[in-house]
Design an enzyme around this catalytic site. Structure first.
Site, PDB file in Angstrom:
ATOM      1  N   ASP A  60      -8.714  19.932  -1.723  1.00  0.00           N
ATOM      2  CA  ASP A  60      -9.303  19.916  -0.385  1.00  0.00           C
ATOM      3  C   ASP A  60      -8.522  18.876   0.405  1.00  0.00           C
ATOM      4  O   ASP A  60      -8.649  17.671   0.156  1.00  0.00           O
ATOM      5  CB  ASP A  60     -10.780  19.546  -0.464  1.00  0.00           C
ATOM      6  CG  ASP A  60     -11.458  19.505   0.907  1.00  0.00           C
ATOM      7  OD1 ASP A  60     -10.748  19.506   1.939  1.00  0.00           O
ATOM      8  OD2 ASP A  60     -12.697  19.458   0.944  1.00  0.00           O
ATOM      9  N   TYR A 153      -6.849  24.556  17.548  1.00  0.00           N
ATOM     10  CA  TYR A 153      -5.654  24.819  16.755  1.00  0.00           C
ATOM     11  C   TYR A 153      -4.404  24.306  17.463  1.00  0.00           C
ATOM     12  O   TYR A 153      -3.543  23.659  16.844  1.00  0.00           O
ATOM     13  CB  TYR A 153      -5.537  26.319  16.497  1.00  0.00           C
ATOM     14  CG  TYR A 153      -4.420  26.692  15.548  1.00  0.00           C
ATOM     15  CD1 TYR A 153      -4.577  26.550  14.173  1.00  0.00           C
ATOM     16  CD2 TYR A 153      -3.212  27.193  16.019  1.00  0.00           C
ATOM     17  CE1 TYR A 153      -3.562  26.885  13.295  1.00  0.00           C
ATOM     18  CE2 TYR A 153      -2.191  27.537  15.143  1.00  0.00           C
ATOM     19  CZ  TYR A 153      -2.373  27.381  13.786  1.00  0.00           C
ATOM     20  OH  TYR A 153      -1.362  27.716  12.919  1.00  0.00           O
ATOM     21  N   LYS A 157      -1.799  21.285  16.087  1.00  0.00           N
ATOM     22  CA  LYS A 157      -0.375  21.472  15.803  1.00  0.00           C
ATOM     23  C   LYS A 157       0.500  20.593  16.699  1.00  0.00           C
ATOM     24  O   LYS A 157       1.588  20.168  16.271  1.00  0.00           O
ATOM     25  CB  LYS A 157      -0.007  22.955  15.932  1.00  0.00           C
ATOM     26  CG  LYS A 157      -0.704  23.845  14.904  1.00  0.00           C
ATOM     27  CD  LYS A 157      -0.440  23.384  13.459  1.00  0.00           C
ATOM     28  CE  LYS A 157      -1.044  24.322  12.435  1.00  0.00           C
ATOM     29  NZ  LYS A 157      -0.774  23.899  11.043  1.00  0.00           N
ATOM     30  N   THR A 188       0.883  37.798   7.816  1.00  0.00           N
ATOM     31  CA  THR A 188       0.052  37.337   6.702  1.00  0.00           C
ATOM     32  C   THR A 188      -1.409  37.599   7.055  1.00  0.00           C
ATOM     33  O   THR A 188      -1.735  37.874   8.210  1.00  0.00           O
ATOM     34  CB  THR A 188       0.232  35.825   6.461  1.00  0.00           C
ATOM     35  OG1 THR A 188      -0.296  35.111   7.588  1.00  0.00           O
ATOM     36  CG2 THR A 188       1.700  35.466   6.268  1.00  0.00           C
TER      37      THR A 188
END
Length: 259
Positions: A60, A153, A157, A188
């Site tokens: 984790d 997100y 990044k 993916t």
């Protein structure tokens, strides 16, 4: 080829679409691989498939003690740790900033930023013991601009860019190089399946038709760049960022009309 013979590589998110590609490629190049992830069934299966030069550790990335256990596994099983690939990451369900709850914001930054930070922090002493090595943080094309509905997100990044540059400055004299790869739209499950709480996948918002290279990326495209950046061929490269997006950032590739 055996570019990574007698080296040990730790890949986080090592059971996912990109992560498993990285793990298999390093292993094929002679490396010992430590597969970090939270899916114990898939991780154990991948390690069994690869054989004695592979170990799975439940990792984790938000938990410092979990990182310490992964480093211990690498050193006790194979004698050293030489490469870290901070690949683990999660995506938020699309929502405007106004409609994004703080719990979602915190979860994304905990995994994507704090996870990478802890990876650099905990593995640095092991990389020093190995007399140097390489760290690659896997960012995103979303770190190069803004993307509506993905604020957590995107912010995570962008933060990884600063973390990479700072780590590169701090660790360069220890012969530890730190770089970032920013993949574009890679085929993916991360792209093709909706994030938790979402009804649409990222791929629903992108068509590769306007790209300079008109296709989605494949995991191996990213893996090949990763192998170069962590090899001795890249010994003078640190603090750098590599975008691999098929020309997505360039704008649309318009086709001239023919008579």
């Amino acid at each position: 080829m055996t570019r990574f013979a007698n080296q040990t590589v730790l890949v986080t998110g090592g059971t996912g679409g990109q992560g498993s590609s990285h793990v298999r490629a390093f292993h094929a190049e002679g490396a010992n691989v430590v597969i970090g992830g939270i899916d114990a069934e898939r991780g154990a299966a991948l390690a069994d498939e690869l054989g004695p030069r592979a170990r799975f550790v439940r990792l984790d990335v938000r938990d410092e003690s979990s990182w310490s256990a992964a480093v211990h596994t690498a050193e006790s099983a194979f004698g050293s740790l030489n490469v870290l690939v901070n690949n683990a990451g999660v995506q938020n369900p699309p929502a405007t900033i106004e409609n994004t709850d703080q719990a979602t914001w915190s979860r994304i930054l905990d995994v994507n930023v704090s996870g990478a930070f802890l990876g650099v922090k905990v593995t640095t002493p092991a990389l020093r013991r190995a007399t140097g090595g390489a760290i690659v943080n896997v960012g995103s094309i979303m770190a190069m601009g803004g993307t509506a509905h993905y604020a957590p997100y995107v912010a995570s990044k962008w933060a990884m860019r600063g973390l990479t540059r700072t780590a590169a400055l701090e660790l360069g004299r220890d012969n530890i190089r730190v770089n970032t790869i920013h993949p574009g739209v890679i085929a993916t499950p991360f792209i093709h399946e909706p994030a938790a709480g979402a009804t649409a996948a990222i791929s629903d918002f992108y068509s590769p038709a306007p790209f300079a290279v008109p296709r989605l990326g494949e995991p191996i495209d990213v893996t090949r760049l990763l192998l170069f950046l962590t090899s001795t061929a890249a010994s003078f490269i640190t603090g750098s960022e590599y975008v691999i997006d098929g020309g997505l950032q360039l704008g649309p590739a318009l086709q001239a009309e023919t008579a």
